[in-house]
Write an enzyme that holds these catalytic residues in place. Sequence first.
Site, PDB file in Angstrom:
ATOM      1  N   HIS A  99     -45.289   1.037 -46.032  1.00  0.00           N
ATOM      2  CA  HIS A  99     -44.381   2.191 -46.104  1.00  0.00           C
ATOM      3  C   HIS A  99     -43.935   2.377 -47.544  1.00  0.00           C
ATOM      4  CE1 HIS A  99     -41.370   5.148 -44.925  1.00  0.00           C
ATOM      5  NE2 HIS A  99     -40.605   4.573 -45.844  1.00  0.00           N
ATOM      6  N   SER A 134     -33.240   3.338 -40.473  1.00  0.00           N
ATOM      7  CA  SER A 134     -34.068   4.500 -40.150  1.00  0.00           C
ATOM      8  C   SER A 134     -35.547   4.175 -40.352  1.00  0.00           C
ATOM      9  CB  SER A 134     -33.668   5.694 -41.023  1.00  0.00           C
ATOM     10  OG  SER A 134     -34.572   6.756 -40.880  1.00  0.00           O
ATOM     11  N   ARG A 176     -27.413  12.918 -40.737  1.00  0.00           N
ATOM     12  CA  ARG A 176     -27.140  12.403 -42.083  1.00  0.00           C
ATOM     13  C   ARG A 176     -27.440  13.451 -43.141  1.00  0.00           C
ATOM     14  NH1 ARG A 176     -31.182   8.043 -42.271  1.00  0.00           N
ATOM     15  NH2 ARG A 176     -30.645   7.913 -44.471  1.00  0.00           N
ATOM     16  N   LYS A 184     -38.517   2.697 -36.994  1.00  0.00           N
ATOM     17  CA  LYS A 184     -39.808   3.329 -36.671  1.00  0.00           C
ATOM     18  C   LYS A 184     -40.965   2.363 -36.913  1.00  0.00           C
ATOM     19  CE  LYS A 184     -38.758   6.740 -39.317  1.00  0.00           C
ATOM     20  NZ  LYS A 184     -38.047   7.839 -39.954  1.00  0.00           N
TER      21      LYS A 184
END
Length: 428
Positions: free
Chosen positions: A86, A187, A172, A191
């Site tokens: 990521h 967050s 947010r 995931k």
Amino acid sequence: MSEAYDAVDVIRIKRDGGAVPEAELRWMIDAYTRGYVADAQMAAFAMAVLLNGMGRDEIRVMTDAMIASGERMSFAGLGKPTVDKHSTGGVGDKITLPLAPLVASFGVAVPQLSGRGLGHTGGTLDKLESIPGWTAALDNDELFAQLADVGAVICAAGSGLAPADKKLYALRDVTGTVEAIPLIASSIMSKKIAEGTGSLVLDVKFGSGAFMRDVDRARELARTMVELGTDSGVATTALLTDMNVPLGLAIGNANEVRESVEVLAGGGPSDVVELTVALAREMLALAGQPDADVEAALRDGRAMDSWREMIRAQDGDPDAPLPQARETHTVTASSSGIVTRMDALPFGVAAWRLGAGRARAQDPVVHAAGIDLHVKPGDRVEAGQPVFTLLAQDASRFERALAALEGSWDVGQDAPAPRSLVLERITA
């Protein structure tokens, strides 16, 4: 049905700097997802988190509650290790494209569930959709089948993963609480953990074109996410990487795909190659192959074969011509010297104004739009030599793009200090 707790009590605990007990925190996330806790109450809670922070255990519980709000995938039946990457996003960051097939060429499964761009950072799916026929939407059966067969998948995340995060993320965005590190970390990691990967490498960027401009805050985010992954049983490491200068020479969608293919063919810009190789080594080490010869797979065509299989598996044509811009505008150097500076953020904003990005989630992107850089900081230029070229379908977009680039780059006589692309490695 009567509720076990009261949102106002939970808000007060965090407002007053306390740690929210596990049961209350799990209830708060669940009740918000169900619609019992109102947006106004969750907004107050998010602001309290922004101002007062959260402890390691609190962040772990909140992340776990967000995972529990939806489905949790498992790749246990694949028979091979899974590892994902990521990136916190940046300008010209196309690393996922060459990285996923490169790592898959070593027999490792790479389930890369990706997103779309918003604002100045491009989305991986938007880039790949410039390939004729390529589709981002796969159901779980198709995802598993492709991982078993090809090894690499880059696709859209299903709506069933961490629905609490989707709801909280939107809140947010409109309440000035995006920057809260516990909320960013939970967050991203909710995931990634729900996705079911066995291990995870994080590319956490800092600098002008990054979400976290300040290196210390980027480091704190990286540490928080590495701790979260570790506490959740996912082997996690992070690289802290420099995003003060655009990555590579292409900023956009179709042109970033072209550059990625160059890397897979054994060429491409040195910074893109360096980061792709560094992240591939991290991923393969976590997958049990610490001595994998990553550069050899780029040289001998294995990574390219893997790319072509991955694109074909998602109905794309790896040989089809990519979209080309109808209009171009080249900016040249007004004096001779050395390029001393190229700030990433203005180049990202300019590419967005040319049509490469979107202002709202529902906006389309122009796949041919973007910017091709001809030089980078440290390169010598002569007066009149091209520095960069703007690409658009409509010449009327050039004016606003050029306005964004005003003062964003310099030519001088002294070479800039060498910078390290990978600043440090963060482990649990």
